[in-house]
Design a protein around this motif. Structure first.
Motif, short mmCIF file in Angstrom:
data_model
loop_
_atom_site.label_atom_id
_atom_site.label_comp_id
_atom_site.label_asym_id
_atom_site.label_seq_id
_atom_site.Cartn_x
_atom_site.Cartn_y
_atom_site.Cartn_z
N ILE A 125 0.85 -1.19 0.00
CA ILE A 125 0.00 0.00 0.00
C ILE A 125 0.89 1.24 0.00
O ILE A 125 1.90 1.29 0.70
N CYS A 126 0.52 2.20 -0.83
CA CYS A 126 1.27 3.45 -0.86
C CYS A 126 0.36 4.56 -1.37
O CYS A 126 -0.67 4.29 -1.97
N GLY A 127 0.75 5.76 -1.10
CA GLY A 127 -0.02 6.90 -1.58
C GLY A 127 -0.27 7.90 -0.49
O GLY A 127 0.37 7.89 0.56
N LYS A 128 -1.24 8.75 -0.73
CA LYS A 128 -1.55 9.86 0.16
C LYS A 128 -1.85 9.37 1.58
O LYS A 128 -2.74 8.55 1.80
N GLY A 129 -1.08 9.87 2.53
CA GLY A 129 -1.30 9.57 3.93
C GLY A 129 -0.77 8.23 4.40
O GLY A 129 -0.92 7.89 5.57
N VAL A 130 -0.16 7.46 3.54
CA VAL A 130 0.38 6.15 3.93
C VAL A 130 1.85 6.34 4.34
O VAL A 130 2.62 6.94 3.60
N ARG A 131 2.20 5.82 5.50
CA ARG A 131 3.55 5.96 6.02
C ARG A 131 4.55 5.28 5.07
O ARG A 131 4.42 4.10 4.75
N SER A 132 5.52 6.03 4.64
CA SER A 132 6.52 5.52 3.70
C SER A 132 7.54 4.64 4.40
O SER A 132 7.98 4.95 5.52
N GLY A 133 7.91 3.54 3.76
CA GLY A 133 8.95 2.67 4.27
C GLY A 133 8.52 1.74 5.40
O GLY A 133 9.32 0.97 5.91
N HIS A 134 7.26 1.78 5.79
CA HIS A 134 6.78 0.92 6.88
C HIS A 134 6.62 -0.51 6.38
O HIS A 134 6.17 -0.75 5.27
N ARG A 135 6.98 -1.44 7.21
CA ARG A 135 6.83 -2.86 6.86
C ARG A 135 5.87 -3.51 7.85
O ARG A 135 6.06 -3.40 9.06
N ILE A 136 4.86 -4.16 7.33
CA ILE A 136 3.91 -4.89 8.16
C ILE A 136 4.54 -6.24 8.46
O ILE A 136 4.81 -7.02 7.54
N THR A 137 4.76 -6.55 9.72
CA THR A 137 5.45 -7.80 10.06
C THR A 137 4.49 -8.92 10.43
O THR A 137 4.89 -10.07 10.48
N SER A 138 3.23 -8.60 10.68
CA SER A 138 2.27 -9.66 10.98
C SER A 138 1.61 -10.13 9.69
O SER A 138 1.65 -9.47 8.67
N SER A 139 1.00 -11.29 9.76
CA SER A 139 0.33 -11.85 8.59
C SER A 139 -0.92 -11.04 8.24
O SER A 139 -1.59 -10.49 9.11
N MET A 140 -1.21 -10.96 6.95
CA MET A 140 -2.41 -10.28 6.46
C MET A 140 -3.41 -11.35 6.02
O MET A 140 -3.02 -12.38 5.48
N MET A 141 -4.67 -11.06 6.23
CA MET A 141 -5.74 -11.92 5.76
C MET A 141 -6.59 -11.10 4.79
O MET A 141 -6.55 -9.87 4.81
N GLN A 142 -7.39 -11.76 3.97
CA GLN A 142 -8.19 -11.04 2.99
C GLN A 142 -9.11 -10.00 3.61
O GLN A 142 -9.27 -8.92 3.07
N PHE A 143 -9.70 -10.32 4.74
CA PHE A 143 -10.62 -9.35 5.34
C PHE A 143 -9.88 -8.09 5.78
O PHE A 143 -10.49 -7.04 5.92
N ASP A 144 -8.57 -8.17 5.98
CA ASP A 144 -7.79 -6.98 6.30
C ASP A 144 -7.79 -5.98 5.14
O ASP A 144 -7.75 -4.77 5.36
N THR A 145 -7.81 -6.48 3.92
CA THR A 145 -7.83 -5.60 2.75
C THR A 145 -9.12 -4.80 2.71
O THR A 145 -9.10 -3.58 2.54
N ALA A 146 -10.25 -5.47 2.88
CA ALA A 146 -11.53 -4.77 2.85
C ALA A 146 -11.62 -3.78 4.01
O ALA A 146 -12.09 -2.65 3.83
N ALA A 147 -11.15 -4.15 5.17
CA ALA A 147 -11.19 -3.25 6.33
C ALA A 147 -10.30 -2.02 6.08
O ALA A 147 -10.68 -0.91 6.45
N THR A 148 -9.17 -2.22 5.43
CA THR A 148 -8.28 -1.11 5.12
C THR A 148 -8.94 -0.16 4.12
O THR A 148 -8.89 1.07 4.30
#
Length: 171
Positions: free
Chosen positions: A144-167
């Motif tokens: 994920i990148c763009g307006k208001g998204v923290r640059s260079g941040h790495r998500i270290t926990s696992s992502m699930m599909q429902f996380d995408t919709a929630a985001t």
């Protein structure tokens, strides 16, 4: 994921919302009544860049508020040649070129500074399959990148599909 479109439609009735896809099944997974535009690209084997070209045209002409562009061919390569193979990574490299062209279309449309991009997948894979319970099959990429998204941040926990919709809903 399907409710994101209908909730946006309720919140912003005049929003331009579109879904472009290669796999025919996508149209059954979205609320097409909430969309201004949904279209399936022609056969990838005959027109490999068609979805990219259609998406670029849609973005520059309509300047959508929300767009899903669903490339299916990496999944096919994963099933035929296997995930984590040279053919699979070559397909991802091709997809990277398409993403670059789509980003350029967003710039050309004058929307780049206000846009958030999410690149993800519906599942991982192992050998030539998916659907099991191994981390390789369940873990998905999430960029994920763009307006208001923290640059260079790495998500270290696992992502699930429902996380995408929630985001997307949070955005």
């Amino acid at each position: 994921f399907p409710t994101i479109f209908s909730e946006l439609r309720k919140a912003v009735p005049d929003a331009e919302i579109g879904v472009l896809y290669e796999w025919d099944g996508i149209k059954y997974l979205v609320d097409t009544l909430a969309l201004n535009y949904h279209v399936q690209a022609p056969d990838y084997n005959l027109y490999p860049a068609a979805l990219c070209e259609m998406a670029c045209k849609y973005i520059t002409e309509k300047k959508p508020v929300l767009t899903a562009i669903c490339f299916d061919n990496p999944d096919h390569v994963g099933h035929v040649d296997g995930h984590d193979t040279p053919a699979y990574y070559a397909k991802l490299e091709e997809l990277g070129d398409y993403i670059g062209r789509i980003i350029q279309s967003v710039k050309d449309a004058g929307m780049y500074d206000e846009t958030i991009f999410i690149v993800t997948a519906d599942h991982g894979g192992i050998n030539k399959g998916h659907g099991g319970k191994t981390l390789q099959e369940m873990q998905i990429p999430f960029i994920i990148c763009g307006k208001g998204v923290r640059s260079g941040h790495r998500i270290t926990s696992s992502m699930m599909q429902f996380d995408t919709a929630a985001t997307i809903a949070y955005i």
